[in-house]
Design an enzyme around this catalytic site. Structure first.
Site, mmCIF file in Angstrom:
data_model
loop_
_atom_site.group_PDB
_atom_site.id
_atom_site.type_symbol
_atom_site.label_atom_id
_atom_site.label_comp_id
_atom_site.label_asym_id
_atom_site.label_seq_id
_atom_site.Cartn_x
_atom_site.Cartn_y
_atom_site.Cartn_z
ATOM 1 N N ASP A 1 41.322 49.338 35.553
ATOM 2 C CA ASP A 1 39.862 50.017 35.278
ATOM 3 C C ASP A 1 40.097 51.410 35.038
ATOM 4 O O ASP A 1 41.220 52.018 35.150
ATOM 5 C CB ASP A 1 39.302 49.931 36.776
ATOM 6 C CG ASP A 1 37.625 50.101 36.362
ATOM 7 O OD1 ASP A 1 37.301 50.211 35.261
ATOM 8 O OD2 ASP A 1 36.976 50.380 37.348
ATOM 9 N N ASN B 1 31.543 41.120 32.103
ATOM 10 C CA ASN B 1 31.668 42.225 31.266
ATOM 11 C C ASN B 1 30.774 41.889 29.929
ATOM 12 O O ASN B 1 30.865 42.780 29.058
ATOM 13 C CB ASN B 1 33.194 42.433 30.572
ATOM 14 C CG ASN B 1 33.827 43.142 31.857
ATOM 15 O OD1 ASN B 1 34.972 43.093 32.207
ATOM 16 N ND2 ASN B 1 33.260 44.176 32.663
HETATM 17 C C1 IPE Z 1 36.325 45.099 36.555
HETATM 18 O O1 IPE Z 1 36.001 46.252 35.889
HETATM 19 C C2 IPE Z 1 36.609 44.166 35.462
HETATM 20 C C3 IPE Z 1 37.785 44.626 34.683
HETATM 21 C C4 IPE Z 1 38.903 45.542 34.955
HETATM 22 C C5 IPE Z 1 38.499 43.705 33.399
HETATM 23 P P1 IPE Z 1 34.498 46.796 35.947
HETATM 24 O O2 IPE Z 1 34.675 48.086 35.130
HETATM 25 O O3 IPE Z 1 33.790 45.702 34.768
HETATM 26 O O4 IPE Z 1 33.782 46.522 37.142
HETATM 27 P P2 IPE Z 1 32.670 47.411 37.728
HETATM 28 O O5 IPE Z 1 31.303 47.045 36.863
HETATM 29 O O6 IPE Z 1 33.078 48.856 37.885
HETATM 30 O O7 IPE Z 1 32.450 46.944 38.884
HETATM 31 C C1 IPE Z 2 38.415 48.480 32.250
HETATM 32 O O1 IPE Z 2 38.013 49.840 31.823
HETATM 33 C C2 IPE Z 2 38.585 47.613 31.071
HETATM 34 C C3 IPE Z 2 37.732 46.330 31.127
HETATM 35 C C4 IPE Z 2 36.688 46.240 32.240
HETATM 36 C C5 IPE Z 2 37.577 45.414 29.914
HETATM 37 P P1 IPE Z 2 36.600 50.199 31.737
HETATM 38 O O2 IPE Z 2 36.055 50.031 30.305
HETATM 39 O O3 IPE Z 2 35.913 49.758 32.816
HETATM 40 O O4 IPE Z 2 36.439 51.825 32.096
HETATM 41 P P2 IPE Z 2 35.482 52.538 32.991
HETATM 42 O O5 IPE Z 2 35.410 51.945 34.154
HETATM 43 O O6 IPE Z 2 34.303 52.540 31.855
HETATM 44 O O7 IPE Z 2 36.077 53.942 32.749
HETATM 45 MG MG MG Z 3 35.176 49.958 34.840
#
Ligand code: IPE
Ligand code: IPE
Ligand code: MG
Length: 252
Positions: free
Chosen positions: A32, A80
């Site tokens: 993340d 997602n």
């Molecule tokens: C969890 O991260 C999913 C992945 C890392 C693929 P998210 O960024 O989607 O999770 P939330 O929305 O902060 O819970």
């Molecule tokens: C994790 O990074 C990647 C996926 C969930 C695919 P994020 O895209 O969730 O990054 P933040 O949480 O917005 O920083």
């Molecule tokens: Mg995230």
């Protein structure tokens, strides 16, 4: 006096005998922070995802060097899809590129690729590439890289429950005989060792529908490092922290 239930499974069996000296046979990472990494640099979110792929490559190499039997990476959750069409398409493009580019390294390094989650719902060319890569690495017995794609733990458990219900309805297994072992055997992770260590980057402290069943006795490690900055030293630090923990599995 309270009689202990008959226990045919020793702690050693639960923890899995053997494996590397540090004790982490299976680690999983909620990768993340790509968006925040990009935002800090005034770059588009896609730039964060792109650097995130470099972090994946480095981390898989480190996992191999550290002797992990399995590394499970959360790459795209079943939630997602709520992101913009543009971001989803960027992520799928990176996935295509990753599979094409990494296949030779996986084969050369005895890595087995497993995809968990409802990946069959992805675009057909990606499904074909995944099936091909899984088939071509199925007999590799080095580290297993499990990538969670269109993965939701609740969805996985529902699919496992349905599959058991079908077996019960067909008379293959009596309902009363169903155990946690039967359910675990229906999960996408059935071929992986028990989960020892669950890491989440970026400072968030939640599971976001990842490996809920498998985390029952996993040690949790949260780090503020944003995923694109994560590397071998960070994985090593998480494992060092794991080594300092006392696992009890409900015992004393
Ligand atoms: C969890 O991260 C999913 C992945 C890392 C693929 P998210 O960024 O989607 O999770 P939330 O929305 O902060 O819970
Ligand atoms: C994790 O990074 C990647 C996926 C969930 C695919 P994020 O895209 O969730 O990054 P933040 O949480 O917005 O920083
Ligand atoms: Mg995230």
């Amino acid at each position: 006096m309270i009689l202990a239930p008959a226990n045919d499974e020793s702690d050693d069996a639960r923890q899995g005998a053997g494996g590397p000296a540090h004790g982490v046979r299976h680690a999983a990472i909620i990768m993340d922070g790509n968006g925040r990494w990009a935002k800090k640099r005034h770059l588009p979110r896609a730039a964060g995802h792109k650097r995130g792929v470099d972090a994946v490559r480095n981390t898989v190499r480190a996992a191999r060097d550290l002797g992990l039997e399995a590394l499970t990476l959360y790459a795209f959750s079943s939630e997602n899809w709520k992101r913009s069409e543009e971001e989803v398409s960027d992520l799928m493009g990176l996935l295509r590129h990753f599979i094409k580019k990494e296949i030779d390294e996986f084969i050369a390094n005895n890595v087995r690729l497993l995809v968990i989650g409802n990946y069959k719902a992805l675009e057909s060319d990606i499904v074909e590439m995944i099936d091909d890569l899984m088939a071509r690495t199925a007999h590799n017995d080095g580290t297993t890289l499990a990538i969670a794609l269109n993965y939701g733990s609740q969805d996985e458990i529902v699919r496992a429950a349905r599959s058991l219900a079908v077996k019960a309805a067909a008379g293959e297994i009596p309902v009363d005989a169903i155990t946690d072992g039967h359910l675990a055997a229906e999960l996408d992770t059935a071929s992986l060792p028990p989960l020892d260590l669950l890491i989440r980057t970026s400072g968030e402290k939640r599971l976001s529908n990842f490996l809920l069943w498998q985390s029952a006795y996993a040690e949790m490690y949260f780090t503020d490092v944003l995923w694109p900055d994560f590397g071998a030293d960070d994985l090593k630090a998480a494992i060092d922290c794991f080594v300092s923990r006392e696992r009890r599995f409900g015992g004393r």
